[in-house]
Write a protein that holds these residues in place. Structure first.
Motif, PDB file in Angstrom:
ATOM      1  N   TYR A 269       0.836  -1.198   0.000  1.00 31.07           N
ATOM      2  CA  TYR A 269       0.000   0.000   0.000  1.00 31.07           C
ATOM      3  C   TYR A 269       0.873   1.251   0.000  1.00 31.07           C
ATOM      4  CZ  TYR A 269      -4.094   2.875   1.047  1.00 31.07           C
ATOM      5  OH  TYR A 269      -5.104   3.797   0.989  1.00 31.07           O
ATOM      6  N   LEU A 270       1.900   1.244   0.828  1.00 28.96           N
ATOM      7  CA  LEU A 270       2.833   2.373   0.851  1.00 28.96           C
ATOM      8  C   LEU A 270       3.486   2.563  -0.517  1.00 28.96           C
ATOM      9  CD1 LEU A 270       4.522   1.830   4.299  1.00 28.96           C
ATOM     10  CD2 LEU A 270       3.418   3.945   3.562  1.00 28.96           C
ATOM     11  N   GLU A 271       3.883   1.466  -1.136  1.00 24.29           N
ATOM     12  CA  GLU A 271       4.532   1.562  -2.442  1.00 24.29           C
ATOM     13  C   GLU A 271       3.567   2.030  -3.525  1.00 24.29           C
ATOM     14  OE1 GLU A 271       8.180  -1.202  -3.096  1.00 24.29           O
ATOM     15  OE2 GLU A 271       6.496  -2.431  -2.385  1.00 24.29           O
ATOM     16  N   SER A 272       2.299   1.671  -3.416  1.00 23.89           N
ATOM     17  CA  SER A 272       1.345   2.068  -4.452  1.00 23.89           C
ATOM     18  C   SER A 272       1.181   3.586  -4.508  1.00 23.89           C
ATOM     19  CB  SER A 272      -0.011   1.381  -4.252  1.00 23.89           C
ATOM     20  OG  SER A 272      -0.711   1.928  -3.157  1.00 23.89           O
ATOM     21  N   PHE A 273       1.457   4.265  -3.419  1.00 23.20           N
ATOM     22  CA  PHE A 273       1.372   5.723  -3.383  1.00 23.20           C
ATOM     23  C   PHE A 273       2.757   6.370  -3.292  1.00 23.20           C
ATOM     24  CE2 PHE A 273      -2.842   4.466  -1.808  1.00 23.20           C
ATOM     25  CZ  PHE A 273      -3.609   5.140  -2.746  1.00 23.20           C
ATOM     26  N   ASN A 274       3.799   5.598  -3.602  1.00 21.61           N
ATOM     27  CA  ASN A 274       5.189   6.085  -3.602  1.00 21.61           C
ATOM     28  C   ASN A 274       5.631   6.636  -2.245  1.00 21.61           C
ATOM     29  OD1 ASN A 274       5.625   5.458  -6.362  1.00 21.61           O
ATOM     30  ND2 ASN A 274       4.464   7.292  -6.909  1.00 21.61           N
ATOM     31  N   HIS A 275       5.172   5.985  -1.173  1.00 21.09           N
ATOM     32  CA  HIS A 275       5.582   6.392   0.168  1.00 21.09           C
ATOM     33  C   HIS A 275       6.567   5.410   0.806  1.00 21.09           C
ATOM     34  CE1 HIS A 275       2.884   9.701   0.069  1.00 21.09           C
ATOM     35  NE2 HIS A 275       1.807   8.954   0.043  1.00 21.09           N
ATOM     36  N   ALA A 276       6.976   4.406   0.062  1.00 18.72           N
ATOM     37  CA  ALA A 276       7.993   3.482   0.562  1.00 18.72           C
ATOM     38  C   ALA A 276       9.269   3.742  -0.232  1.00 18.72           C
ATOM     39  CB  ALA A 276       7.528   2.036   0.418  1.00 18.72           C
ATOM     40  N   ARG A 277       9.827   4.890   0.016  1.00 21.67           N
ATOM     41  CA  ARG A 277      11.030   5.322  -0.692  1.00 21.67           C
ATOM     42  C   ARG A 277      12.261   4.590  -0.147  1.00 21.67           C
ATOM     43  NH1 ARG A 277       7.453   9.721  -0.390  1.00 21.67           N
ATOM     44  NH2 ARG A 277       8.056  10.031   1.753  1.00 21.67           N
ATOM     45  N   PRO A 278      13.423   4.755  -0.795  1.00 21.50           N
ATOM     46  CA  PRO A 278      14.618   3.999  -0.401  1.00 21.50           C
ATOM     47  C   PRO A 278      14.977   4.089   1.079  1.00 21.50           C
ATOM     48  CG  PRO A 278      14.981   5.007  -2.528  1.00 21.50           C
ATOM     49  CD  PRO A 278      13.654   5.535  -2.021  1.00 21.50           C
ATOM     50  N   ALA A 279      14.908   5.265   1.677  1.00 13.88           N
ATOM     51  CA  ALA A 279      15.283   5.379   3.096  1.00 13.88           C
ATOM     52  C   ALA A 279      14.347   4.550   3.968  1.00 13.88           C
ATOM     53  CB  ALA A 279      15.263   6.844   3.536  1.00 13.88           C
ATOM     54  N   PHE A 280      13.061   4.561   3.644  1.00 16.09           N
ATOM     55  CA  PHE A 280      12.093   3.740   4.385  1.00 16.09           C
ATOM     56  C   PHE A 280      12.435   2.258   4.224  1.00 16.09           C
ATOM     57  CE2 PHE A 280       8.475   0.941   4.419  1.00 16.09           C
ATOM     58  CZ  PHE A 280       7.840   1.261   5.602  1.00 16.09           C
ATOM     59  N   MET A 281      12.561   1.814   2.974  1.00 14.73           N
ATOM     60  CA  MET A 281      12.782   0.386   2.714  1.00 14.73           C
ATOM     61  C   MET A 281      14.095  -0.104   3.312  1.00 14.73           C
ATOM     62  SD  MET A 281      10.040  -0.735   1.363  1.00 14.73           S
ATOM     63  CE  MET A 281      10.385  -2.319   0.630  1.00 14.73           C
ATOM     64  N   GLN A 282      15.125   0.731   3.298  1.00 12.17           N
ATOM     65  CA  GLN A 282      16.414   0.318   3.863  1.00 12.17           C
ATOM     66  C   GLN A 282      16.267   0.020   5.352  1.00 12.17           C
ATOM     67  OE1 GLN A 282      19.567   3.215   3.774  1.00 12.17           O
ATOM     68  NE2 GLN A 282      21.132   1.674   4.180  1.00 12.17           N
ATOM     69  N   VAL A 283      15.659   0.933   6.095  1.00 10.64           N
ATOM     70  CA  VAL A 283      15.487   0.732   7.542  1.00 10.64           C
ATOM     71  C   VAL A 283      14.546  -0.435   7.799  1.00 10.64           C
ATOM     72  CG1 VAL A 283      14.535   1.769   9.649  1.00 10.64           C
ATOM     73  CG2 VAL A 283      16.012   3.118   8.158  1.00 10.64           C
ATOM     74  N   TYR A 284      13.441  -0.473   7.074  1.00 10.64           N
ATOM     75  CA  TYR A 284      12.429  -1.499   7.333  1.00 10.64           C
ATOM     76  C   TYR A 284      12.968  -2.901   7.028  1.00 10.64           C
ATOM     77  CZ  TYR A 284       7.968  -3.757   7.841  1.00 10.64           C
ATOM     78  OH  TYR A 284       6.969  -4.574   8.301  1.00 10.64           O
ATOM     79  N   THR A 285      13.565  -3.070   5.852  1.00 14.42           N
ATOM     80  CA  THR A 285      13.993  -4.418   5.446  1.00 14.42           C
ATOM     81  C   THR A 285      15.247  -4.901   6.162  1.00 14.42           C
ATOM     82  OG1 THR A 285      15.166  -3.558   3.503  1.00 14.42           O
ATOM     83  CG2 THR A 285      12.865  -4.280   3.193  1.00 14.42           C
ATOM     84  N   GLN A 286      15.981  -4.003   6.813  1.00 15.36           N
ATOM     85  CA  GLN A 286      17.104  -4.453   7.638  1.00 15.36           C
ATOM     86  C   GLN A 286      16.598  -5.305   8.792  1.00 15.36           C
ATOM     87  OE1 GLN A 286      19.245  -0.874   8.698  1.00 15.36           O
ATOM     88  NE2 GLN A 286      20.815  -1.267   7.165  1.00 15.36           N
ATOM     89  N   GLN A 287      15.448  -4.941   9.344  1.00 16.36           N
ATOM     90  CA  GLN A 287      14.890  -5.695  10.466  1.00 16.36           C
ATOM     91  C   GLN A 287      13.870  -6.736  10.029  1.00 16.36           C
ATOM     92  OE1 GLN A 287      13.711  -3.623  14.011  1.00 16.36           O
ATOM     93  NE2 GLN A 287      15.131  -1.958  13.599  1.00 16.36           N
ATOM     94  N   ARG A 288      13.230  -6.506   8.895  1.00 15.04           N
ATOM     95  CA  ARG A 288      12.190  -7.418   8.425  1.00 15.04           C
ATOM     96  C   ARG A 288      12.360  -7.584   6.912  1.00 15.04           C
ATOM     97  NH1 ARG A 288       6.693  -9.043   9.913  1.00 15.04           N
ATOM     98  NH2 ARG A 288       6.785  -8.014  11.917  1.00 15.04           N
ATOM     99  N   PRO A 289      13.222  -8.523   6.516  1.00 18.87           N
ATOM    100  CA  PRO A 289      13.466  -8.725   5.081  1.00 18.87           C
ATOM    101  C   PRO A 289      12.185  -9.158   4.347  1.00 18.87           C
ATOM    102  CG  PRO A 289      15.120  -9.860   6.400  1.00 18.87           C
ATOM    103  CD  PRO A 289      14.055  -9.385   7.349  1.00 18.87           C
ATOM    104  N   LEU A 290      12.117  -8.792   3.086  1.00 16.59           N
ATOM    105  CA  LEU A 290      10.987  -9.197   2.255  1.00 16.59           C
ATOM    106  C   LEU A 290      11.093 -10.691   1.945  1.00 16.59           C
ATOM    107  CD1 LEU A 290      10.988  -6.202  -0.245  1.00 16.59           C
ATOM    108  CD2 LEU A 290       9.497  -6.537   1.733  1.00 16.59           C
ATOM    109  N   ARG A 291       9.951 -11.358   1.908  1.00 14.59           N
ATOM    110  CA  ARG A 291       9.935 -12.778   1.568  1.00 14.59           C
ATOM    111  C   ARG A 291      10.048 -12.950   0.047  1.00 14.59           C
ATOM    112  NH1 ARG A 291       5.123 -12.373   4.386  1.00 14.59           N
ATOM    113  NH2 ARG A 291       3.999 -13.400   2.703  1.00 14.59           N
ATOM    114  N   PRO A 292      10.637 -14.048  -0.398  1.00 19.27           N
ATOM    115  CA  PRO A 292      10.668 -14.307  -1.844  1.00 19.27           C
ATOM    116  C   PRO A 292       9.241 -14.290  -2.402  1.00 19.27           C
ATOM    117  CG  PRO A 292      12.062 -15.874  -0.671  1.00 19.27           C
ATOM    118  CD  PRO A 292      11.299 -15.093   0.376  1.00 19.27           C
TER     119      PRO A 292
END
Length: 187
Positions: free
Chosen positions: A123-146
């Motif tokens: 949902y965040l990505e659909s509105f371009n609110h999951a920008r690189p800084a967000f994804m870097q911090v978020y996925t460091q603690q919670r990696p995306l599943r294949p």
């Protein structure tokens, strides 16, 4: 400043997403063990709105129906039922300027539920609110599943269909048609 706000949002959502449950669903409902059992009916419900058939071309509708028919299989790789806001976008984030910059002071208008956490990220990505800084911090603690990129498209489909239904804006007609065609190719 925007990158700092993105990192703040990532930390805030990581905290929210640390709350899990034994079943998927709204907070005041008994829930379901399979996420697709709740999500796919939402797709069907929105698809059944007459405005969808009136506004989208037949080829796009065929692709949408194809994607919905296969959505449960795509969503079979579900995560743990996780507490999500379920309507997080810039309009629902309260920020305040402080002496040292901007600070997120709250989030409003939640559609809180226990869902696959990827719903929130998509949902965040659909509105371009999951920008690189967000994804870097978020996925460091919670990696995306294949397989996230295809599941993300199923989540986008509902978001776009809702916008076609409620608003009928050309950008969402185009996005929906393009997304549904891509889903047909990938599923």
């Amino acid at each position: 400043d925007l990158a700092d706000l993105d990192r703040q949002l990532a930390r805030l959502l990581l905290e929210l997403h640390s709350h899990t449950h034994s079943t998927f669903g709204k907070l005041d409902e008994p829930g379901a063990p399979r996420w697709a059992d709740l999500y796919v009916p939402r797709l069907h419900e929105v698809r059944a709105q007459p405005e969808i058939s009136q506004r989208l071309p037949q080829a796009a509708l065929a692709d949408v129906d194809y994607a919905i028919a296969r959505a449960a299989d795509v969503l079979a790789d579900q995560g743990v039922p996780t507490l999500v806001h379920a309507d997080i976008w810039a309009g629902n984030i309260i920020v305040q300027q402080t002496g040292t910059g901007w600070k997120i002071t709250g989030i409003v208008d939640p559609g809180a539920e226990y869902a696959d956490v990827e719903l929130e990220l998509a949902y965040l990505e659909s509105f371009n609110h999951a920008r690189p800084a967000f994804m870097q911090v978020y996925t460091q603690q919670r990696p995306l599943r294949p397989g996230y990129k295809v599941r993300r498209m199923i989540y986008w489909l509902l978001t776009y269909l809702i916008h076609v239904w409620l608003f009928g804006e050309q950008q969402y007609l185009d996005l929906t048609a393009k997304l549904a065609a891509e889903l047909r190719r990938k599923m």
